[in-house]
Design a protein around this motif. Structure first.
Motif, mmCIF file in Angstrom:
data_model
loop_
_atom_site.group_PDB
_atom_site.id
_atom_site.type_symbol
_atom_site.label_atom_id
_atom_site.label_comp_id
_atom_site.label_asym_id
_atom_site.label_seq_id
_atom_site.Cartn_x
_atom_site.Cartn_y
_atom_site.Cartn_z
ATOM 1 N N ALA A 167 13.645 46.995 41.369
ATOM 2 C CA ALA A 167 14.243 46.962 42.716
ATOM 3 C C ALA A 167 14.400 45.682 43.184
ATOM 4 C CB ALA A 167 13.431 48.029 43.646
ATOM 5 N N GLU A 168 13.386 44.904 43.209
ATOM 6 C CA GLU A 168 13.239 43.596 43.654
ATOM 7 C C GLU A 168 14.194 42.562 42.690
ATOM 8 O OE1 GLU A 168 12.923 39.554 44.395
ATOM 9 O OE2 GLU A 168 12.304 41.370 45.746
ATOM 10 N N LYS A 169 14.388 42.837 41.603
ATOM 11 C CA LYS A 169 15.770 41.877 40.866
ATOM 12 C C LYS A 169 16.977 42.258 41.384
ATOM 13 C CE LYS A 169 16.836 39.491 37.002
ATOM 14 N NZ LYS A 169 16.508 39.802 35.617
ATOM 15 N N ALA A 170 17.041 43.472 41.564
ATOM 16 C CA ALA A 170 18.566 43.960 42.020
ATOM 17 C C ALA A 170 18.737 43.343 43.676
ATOM 18 C CB ALA A 170 18.774 45.628 42.089
ATOM 19 N N LEU A 171 17.709 43.534 44.536
ATOM 20 C CA LEU A 171 17.826 43.102 45.756
ATOM 21 C C LEU A 171 18.237 41.618 45.954
ATOM 22 C CD1 LEU A 171 14.865 45.228 47.647
ATOM 23 C CD2 LEU A 171 17.404 45.266 48.118
ATOM 24 N N SER A 172 17.246 40.969 45.059
ATOM 25 C CA SER A 172 17.388 39.236 45.157
ATOM 26 C C SER A 172 18.818 38.826 44.535
ATOM 27 C CB SER A 172 16.256 38.721 44.321
ATOM 28 O OG SER A 172 16.314 39.067 42.984
ATOM 29 N N ALA A 173 19.315 39.783 43.794
ATOM 30 C CA ALA A 173 20.865 39.372 43.411
ATOM 31 C C ALA A 173 22.001 39.797 44.036
ATOM 32 C CB ALA A 173 20.940 40.207 41.939
ATOM 33 N N GLY A 174 21.369 40.341 45.413
ATOM 34 C CA GLY A 174 22.337 40.872 46.600
ATOM 35 C C GLY A 174 23.010 42.087 46.532
ATOM 36 N N PHE A 175 22.298 42.876 45.836
ATOM 37 C CA PHE A 175 22.804 44.477 45.703
ATOM 38 C C PHE A 175 22.150 45.257 46.704
ATOM 39 C CE2 PHE A 175 23.696 42.954 41.343
ATOM 40 C CZ PHE A 175 24.844 43.252 41.157
ATOM 41 N N SER A 176 22.777 46.323 47.201
ATOM 42 C CA SER A 176 22.239 47.269 48.418
ATOM 43 C C SER A 176 20.890 47.694 47.769
ATOM 44 C CB SER A 176 23.211 48.332 48.778
ATOM 45 O OG SER A 176 23.238 49.229 47.606
ATOM 46 N N PRO A 177 20.223 48.265 48.933
ATOM 47 C CA PRO A 177 19.050 49.075 48.582
ATOM 48 C C PRO A 177 19.133 50.182 47.821
ATOM 49 C CG PRO A 177 18.920 48.503 50.911
ATOM 50 C CD PRO A 177 20.267 47.841 50.428
ATOM 51 N N PHE A 178 20.146 51.078 48.096
ATOM 52 C CA PHE A 178 20.341 52.297 47.237
ATOM 53 C C PHE A 178 20.532 51.896 45.739
ATOM 54 C CE2 PHE A 178 23.567 55.127 45.474
ATOM 55 C CZ PHE A 178 22.816 56.349 45.580
ATOM 56 N N ILE A 179 21.529 50.645 45.424
ATOM 57 C CA ILE A 179 21.554 50.139 44.041
ATOM 58 C C ILE A 179 20.282 50.067 43.786
ATOM 59 C CG2 ILE A 179 22.539 48.480 42.599
ATOM 60 C CD1 ILE A 179 24.374 50.864 43.287
ATOM 61 N N ALA A 180 19.307 49.163 44.372
ATOM 62 C CA ALA A 180 17.853 48.694 44.032
ATOM 63 C C ALA A 180 17.252 49.813 43.482
ATOM 64 C CB ALA A 180 17.436 47.947 45.092
ATOM 65 N N VAL A 181 17.138 51.026 44.390
ATOM 66 C CA VAL A 181 16.334 52.104 44.045
ATOM 67 C C VAL A 181 16.675 52.417 42.479
ATOM 68 C CG1 VAL A 181 15.778 54.456 44.547
ATOM 69 C CG2 VAL A 181 15.711 52.677 46.243
ATOM 70 N N ILE A 182 18.004 52.736 42.290
ATOM 71 C CA ILE A 182 18.486 53.148 40.916
ATOM 72 C C ILE A 182 17.869 52.188 39.915
ATOM 73 C CG2 ILE A 182 20.453 53.646 39.581
ATOM 74 C CD1 ILE A 182 21.948 54.460 42.113
ATOM 75 N N MET A 183 18.136 50.780 40.253
ATOM 76 C CA MET A 183 17.834 49.997 39.234
ATOM 77 C C MET A 183 16.286 49.928 38.980
ATOM 78 S SD MET A 183 20.581 48.714 37.967
ATOM 79 C CE MET A 183 21.830 49.802 38.431
ATOM 80 N N GLY A 184 15.360 50.063 39.983
ATOM 81 C CA GLY A 184 13.985 50.233 39.822
ATOM 82 C C GLY A 184 13.750 51.401 38.703
ATOM 83 N N THR A 185 14.641 52.469 39.113
ATOM 84 C CA THR A 185 14.273 53.671 38.249
ATOM 85 C C THR A 185 14.536 53.337 36.810
ATOM 86 O OG1 THR A 185 14.423 55.083 40.096
ATOM 87 C CG2 THR A 185 14.627 56.180 38.184
ATOM 88 N N ILE A 186 15.899 52.740 36.746
ATOM 89 C CA ILE A 186 16.192 52.397 35.168
ATOM 90 C C ILE A 186 15.319 51.539 34.487
ATOM 91 C CG2 ILE A 186 18.024 51.327 33.839
ATOM 92 C CD1 ILE A 186 20.108 52.654 35.948
#
Length: 205
Positions: free
Chosen positions: A107-126
Motif C-alpha cells: 500500500a505504501e509503495k502505491a501511495l508514494s507513487a501517487g496512486f489513490s488510497p483505493f488502488i493502494a489497498v488493492i496493491m497491498g493485497t496483491i
C-alpha cells in the motif's frame, strides 16, 4: 521514514523466503526447489504489484533483496537440519507475518507513487497474497488464499488501516496496519474464522 520502510520491506522478504523454504522442506524438494519457492514467495507479489503499477520492479534495482532471500533460505535450511518435522502451523505463522509486512508495504509503495488510497489497498493485497499463491501452486497445494480461513481479507483490512492513518501518523500507521493484518490472520488460523459465501452442501441432502 524511507529507511524504516526499506528495512520493513527487507524483513517482509526475509519472512516470506522462510515460509517458502519451510514449504519446500515439507515437500522434500532439492536445493534448487528451495530457492525457487523461497524467491517466488518473497518477491512474487511485489513483482506483480510493480508491473501493474508500471514501476521499475523493486529487486532488479537493488540486489540486496536477492541476498536477503538467499541468507534467509540458507539459515532456515541450517535450522531445519535439526528438525525432523515442521508442523503446518509454523509455515502458516511465517506466512502470516509476511502478509502483515507486505499488505502495508504494498500500500505504501502505491501511495508514494501517487496512486489513490483505493488502488493502494488493492496493491497491498496483491503484494501480500500473490507470492504465496504462486508458491502454493508450484508446490501443488491448494493456495492458502483459496482456503476457507480469512486470508486476502486480512490484507485488505491491514492495507486500509495503513492508508487511513498514514496521512496523520506515519509510524503508527505502519505498526497498526501490520498488527491488524497479523492479529486477524493468526485468529483465523487459530479459530477458523471465515467469510461463508455458499451454504454447506451437506445441509441439502
Amino acid at each position: 521514514m524511507d529507511i524504516l520502510f526499506y528495512w520493513t520491506d527487507q524483513a517482509g522478504v526475509a519472512v516470506f523466503a522462510i515460509a517458502g523454504t519451510l514449504l519446500a522442506f515439507r515437500k522434500h524438494m532439492d536445493g534448487f526447489g528451495v530457492i525457487i519457492l523461497a524467491s517466488t514467495t518473497a518477491i512474487g507479489g511485489g513483482t506483480v504489484r510493480d508491473l501493474i503499477l508500471g514501476l521499475p520492479v523493486f529487486w532488479t534495482h537493488d540486489p540486496t533483496y536477492i541476498y536477503t532471500i538467499l541468507v534467509a533460505a540458507v539459515l532456515t535450511i541450517v535450522w531445519l537440519r535439526y528438525k525432523a518435522y515442521i508442523p503446518m502451523t509454523t509455515l502458516q505463522i511465517a506466512d502470516a507475518v509476511g502478509l502483515a509486512f507486505f499488505a502495508t508495504m504494498g500500500a505504501e509503495k502505491a501511495l508514494s507513487a501517487g496512486f489513490s488510497p483505493f488502488i493502494a489497498v488493492i496493491m497491498g493485497t496483491i503484494s501480500a497474497c500473490f507470492g504465496g499463491m504462486i508458491r502454493d501452486v508450484l508446490a501443488r497445494d491448494v493456495p492458502m488464499v483459496l482456503k476457507s480461513e480469512l486470508y486476502a481479507t486480512t490484507c485488505i483490512v491491514g492495507a486500509m488501516v495503513y492508508t487511513l492513518l498514514v496521512p496523520y501518523y506515519p509510524i503508527i500507521a505502519l505498526a497498526a496496519g501490520m498488527l491488524s493484518t497479523l492479529i486477524i490472520r493468526l485468529g483465523a488460523i487459530r479459530y477458523q474464522w471465515s467469510l461463508p459465501v455458499f451454504p454447506d452442501h451437506h445441509d441439502h441432502h
